[in-house]
Design a protein around this motif. Structure first.
Motif, PDB file in Angstrom:
ATOM      1  N   ALA A   1     -13.725 -24.774  18.014  1.00 27.73           N
ATOM      2  CA  ALA A   1     -13.380 -25.590  19.101  1.00 27.73           C
ATOM      3  C   ALA A   1     -14.570 -26.708  19.339  1.00 27.73           C
ATOM      4  O   ALA A   1     -14.202 -27.746  19.608  1.00 27.73           O
ATOM      5  CB  ALA A   1     -13.372 -24.877  20.492  1.00 27.73           C
ATOM      6  N   ARG A   2     -15.791 -26.204  19.346  1.00 25.34           N
ATOM      7  CA  ARG A   2     -16.983 -27.181  19.390  1.00 25.34           C
ATOM      8  C   ARG A   2     -17.072 -27.832  18.232  1.00 25.34           C
ATOM      9  O   ARG A   2     -17.634 -29.274  18.337  1.00 25.34           O
ATOM     10  CB  ARG A   2     -18.242 -26.330  19.680  1.00 25.34           C
ATOM     11  N   ALA A   3     -16.709 -27.397  17.042  1.00 27.10           N
ATOM     12  CA  ALA A   3     -16.776 -28.253  15.821  1.00 27.10           C
ATOM     13  C   ALA A   3     -15.802 -29.363  15.848  1.00 27.10           C
ATOM     14  O   ALA A   3     -16.128 -30.692  15.579  1.00 27.10           O
ATOM     15  CB  ALA A   3     -16.699 -27.519  14.437  1.00 27.10           C
ATOM     16  N   GLU A   4     -14.573 -29.499  16.309  1.00 26.47           N
ATOM     17  CA  GLU A   4     -13.484 -30.463  16.560  1.00 26.47           C
ATOM     18  C   GLU A   4     -14.173 -31.426  17.405  1.00 26.47           C
ATOM     19  O   GLU A   4     -13.961 -32.778  17.255  1.00 26.47           O
ATOM     20  CB  GLU A   4     -12.303 -29.722  17.030  1.00 26.47           C
ATOM     21  N   ALA A   5     -14.715 -31.076  18.343  1.00 30.42           N
ATOM     22  CA  ALA A   5     -15.324 -32.053  19.515  1.00 30.42           C
ATOM     23  C   ALA A   5     -16.442 -32.824  18.870  1.00 30.42           C
ATOM     24  O   ALA A   5     -16.530 -33.837  19.247  1.00 30.42           O
ATOM     25  CB  ALA A   5     -15.902 -30.985  20.735  1.00 30.42           C
ATOM     26  N   LEU A   6     -17.305 -32.155  17.956  1.00 30.53           N
ATOM     27  CA  LEU A   6     -18.402 -32.804  17.593  1.00 30.53           C
ATOM     28  C   LEU A   6     -17.665 -34.030  16.343  1.00 30.53           C
ATOM     29  O   LEU A   6     -18.231 -35.018  16.381  1.00 30.53           O
ATOM     30  CB  LEU A   6     -19.051 -32.013  16.471  1.00 30.53           C
ATOM     31  N   ALA A   7     -16.867 -33.396  15.850  1.00 32.66           N
ATOM     32  CA  ALA A   7     -16.268 -34.439  14.691  1.00 32.66           C
ATOM     33  C   ALA A   7     -15.536 -35.557  15.505  1.00 32.66           C
ATOM     34  O   ALA A   7     -15.741 -36.840  15.004  1.00 32.66           O
ATOM     35  CB  ALA A   7     -15.108 -33.687  13.935  1.00 32.66           C
ATOM     36  N   ALA A   8     -14.756 -35.401  16.660  1.00 30.62           N
ATOM     37  CA  ALA A   8     -14.158 -36.235  17.235  1.00 30.62           C
ATOM     38  C   ALA A   8     -15.234 -37.260  17.678  1.00 30.62           C
ATOM     39  O   ALA A   8     -14.831 -38.582  17.875  1.00 30.62           O
ATOM     40  CB  ALA A   8     -13.288 -35.734  18.287  1.00 30.62           C
ATOM     41  N   ALA A   9     -16.123 -36.879  18.237  1.00 32.54           N
ATOM     42  CA  ALA A   9     -17.126 -37.734  18.911  1.00 32.54           C
ATOM     43  C   ALA A   9     -17.753 -38.685  17.708  1.00 32.54           C
ATOM     44  O   ALA A   9     -18.346 -39.791  18.085  1.00 32.54           O
ATOM     45  CB  ALA A   9     -18.292 -36.996  19.540  1.00 32.54           C
ATOM     46  N   ARG A  10     -17.599 -38.302  16.705  1.00 29.92           N
ATOM     47  CA  ARG A  10     -18.084 -39.284  15.521  1.00 29.92           C
ATOM     48  C   ARG A  10     -17.193 -40.062  14.645  1.00 29.92           C
ATOM     49  O   ARG A  10     -17.209 -40.462  13.612  1.00 29.92           O
ATOM     50  CB  ARG A  10     -18.913 -38.470  14.363  1.00 29.92           C
ATOM     51  N   GLY A  11     -15.816 -39.835  15.325  1.00 29.25           N
ATOM     52  CA  GLY A  11     -14.869 -40.557  14.548  1.00 29.25           C
ATOM     53  C   GLY A  11     -14.311 -39.850  13.256  1.00 29.25           C
ATOM     54  O   GLY A  11     -13.687 -40.552  12.348  1.00 29.25           O
ATOM     55  N   CYS A  12     -14.533 -38.458  12.951  1.00 31.92           N
ATOM     56  CA  CYS A  12     -14.090 -37.745  12.137  1.00 31.92           C
ATOM     57  C   CYS A  12     -13.047 -36.663  12.329  1.00 31.92           C
ATOM     58  O   CYS A  12     -12.798 -36.638  13.371  1.00 31.92           O
ATOM     59  CB  CYS A  12     -15.365 -36.968  11.404  1.00 31.92           C
TER      60      CYS A  12
END
Length: 424
Positions: free
Chosen positions: A314-325
Motif C-alpha cells: 500500500a505504501r509503495a503504491e503511494a510512493l510510486a504515485a507521488a513520483r508519477g510512476c
C-alpha cells in the motif's frame, strides 16, 4: 563422555567440505547454482561418497541425490520402506562459504558410514538427501527440490527463467532429467518417519552462549516479492527535477520504507532485505524508467509478516504515485513459519547431552529445506556454531571440533530414534 572419535569425525567432515568447495563456477570464489555443470559434478561426488559409505544411490527427477541405507531385514527393491530422512543442500549463493548446506549432507554420510563400519542396522532405513535448489539463486524458486520430495512441487516453477532466459524446465532437460517425471520424486507419509537436518547457525547466538550445538524450535516464515517500478526515461541534462518520473528514486524510497517497517516489529524478529536490483535502461545519462528488485521479508510468526507485506504494498503504491510512476508486485515465494516437532527436538537435545554438551534452543531466521519437508513429515534441526554468525560469505567458518560433535550427536540421535512415536 563419548566413545566416538569426535576429532576424527570433524577432520573427515572438513576434508569432504574442502573437496566440495573446489567445485565452483568461478575460479576464485565458491559459486554453484542449481542444474549447472558444477552442480552435476558435486552431485556425482556426493553420490560416490554415499556409495562408499554403504548406501544405494539414485538421483531423482529434480536432481536430488538420495543415499539409502537399508533397514534390518530389508528385502532388495522393497517399496514403502519406513525411513529416517537426513539431509540438506549442495547449491550455494554467489561467492559462498563452504559450510552452508554441505555440512548437513556430509554429516549424514559420515553417520551412516559409522553404522556401516559397526555392522549396525535399525528397524528403519536411513536416507541421506542432497537437495539442489535450496538457495533459489538461479531461478525464481526456493526449496523446490525438497518440495518435490514432499509432494508439493508447483508446475508453474518450470516456466521460471534464469538471467540468461533459460527456463527451469529446459535446465532440467539439459541436465538429463525429465520434468514430466517430477511426481515420482514424492515420498509417501508412510515412508517418511521424520526429517532431520544439521546446519550451521548462520547467526551469533550459539557463539554468544559458548555452545557448540543447538536445537532449533522453529524456522521463520518468509516472503520473496518481485517489485517492478515503471517510470519515464529522459535526458539526464534536460528534464527538470520536478518533472521527472524516476523509477530508481521511487524504488529507493520503497526499499528504505521496507527497512522502517521491519524495524517497527522487533517483537516478531522481522527483517527486510533487498539483495537484487536491476535498473533500465542502465545508461549513465538516462533517467531510469524501469527498476526491478526482490524484497525478502521474514518474521518469526506469520500474522505480522502478512501485515507487513500488506503495509509495504500500500505504501509503495503511494510512493510510486507521488513520483508519477507505477508499481507492480509478484510474490513468488510464501513459506509459512514452520515449527520443529517437540519429540524430535527432545531427541536431539538428549543426543547432545549424552556427549556432555548443553542443548540450547533457538529460532532459525534463515529458511531451510525443513520448511518444505514439514508438508511431508515431522522435522527438526540441529544448529552448529559458526564464527561471528557469518554466513553467505567466504568468511563462513565452523571448527573441526564443533563439526565432529555434530556428527557424533547425529549418531547418538539415530541410535535413540524411536519411529513408533506418534507424529505431531
Amino acid at each position: 563422555m563419548s566413545d566416538l572419535d569426535i576429532d576424527r569425525l570433524g577432520r573427515r567432515a572438513e576434508a569432504m567440505l574442502d573437496e566440495l568447495a573446489a567445485i565452483s563456477e568461478e575460479p576464485d570464489r565458491l559459486t554453484r547454482r542449481y542444474l549447472t555443470p558444477e552442480h552435476k559434478r558435486a552431485a556425482h561426488l556426493v553420490a560416490q561418497w554415499m556409495a562408499e559409505a554403504g548406501m544405494a544411490t539414485q538421483e531423482d527427477a529434480v536432481a536430488t541425490v538420495r543415499g539409502h541405507y537399508p533397514m534390518a531385514g530389508e528385502a532388495p527393491g522393497a517399496n514403502a520402506v519406513p525411513r529416517l530422512l537426513i539431509g540438506s543442500h549442495i547449491d550455494t549463493v554467489i561467492n559462498a562459504g563452504k559450510y552452508d548446506g554441505m555440512l548437513g549432507v556430509v554429516c549424514g554420510i559420515l553417520a551412516v558410514e559409522h553404522f556401516r563400519d559397526a555392522g549396525r542396522r535399525f528397524p528403519f532405513a536411513i536416507d541421506v538427501l542432497a537437495f539442489g535448489d535450496e538457495e533459489g539463486v538461479r531461478f525464481p524458486t526456493v526449496l523446490s527440490s525438497s518440495a518435490a520430495v514432499a509432494g508439493a512441487y508447483e508446475p508453474r516453477w518450470l516456466e521460471g527463467q534464469d538471467r540468461d532466459g533459460v527456463t527451469l524446465g529446459q535446465a532440467l532437460a539439459d541436465y538429463g532429467l525429465d520434468p514430466a517425471a517430477i511426481p515420482t520424486a514424492a515420498m509417501s507419509r508412510d515412508e517418511a518417519l521424520a526429517y532431520v537436518e544439521i546446519h550451521i547457525e548462520q547467526g551469533p547466538v550459539l557463539e554468544h552462549q559458548e555452545a557448540p550445538l543447538g536445537v532449533v524450535t522453529s524456522i521463520a516464515g518468509q516472503f520473496r516479492t518481485r517489485v517492478t517500478v515503471s517510470g519515464m526515461a529522459g535526458h539526464a541534462g534536460t528534464v527538470p527535477m520536478p518533472l521527472r518520473q524516476d523509477a530508481l528514486l521511487a524504488a529507493s524510497e520503497m526499499m528504505l520504507m521496507a527497512e522502517s517497517i521491519a524495524k517497527a516489529h522487533p517483537e516478531a524478529a522481522m527483517v527486510a532485505t533487498v539483495g537484487q536490483i536491476g535498473v533500465k535502461p542502465g545508461a549513465i545519462n538516462v533517467i531510469p524508467d524501469r527498476v526491478e528488485f526482490v524484497l525478502d521479508l521474514r518474521a518469526a510468526s506469520d500474522a505480522p509478516r502478512h501485515a507487513a507485506l500488506e503495509s509495504f504494498t500500500a505504501r509503495a503504491e503511494a510512493l510510486a504515485a507521488a513520483r508519477g510512476c507505477a508499481v507492480a508486485f509478484e510474490t513468488y515465494h510464501d513459506c509459512p513459519t514452520a515449527a520443529c516437532a517437540p519429540w524430535l527436538q527432545d531427541g536431539l537435545a538428549a543426543s547432545m547431552e549424552s556427549l556432555g554438551l548443553a542443548a540450547p534452543r533457538l529460532v532459525s531466521g534463515a529458511g531451510h529445506d525443513g520448511q518444505a519437508m514439514a508438508r511431508l513429515t515431522d522435522f527438526a534441526m540441529m544448529f552448529v556454531r559458526c564464527k561471528g554468525g557469518i554466513s553467505h560469505n567466504p568468511l563462513e567458518f565452523a571448527t573441526v571440533a564443533d563439526m565432529g560433535a555434530a556428527v557424533a550427536a547425529l549418531i547418538r540421535f539415530i541410535e535413540g530414534f524411536a519411529p513408533s512415536r506418534p507424529k505431531t
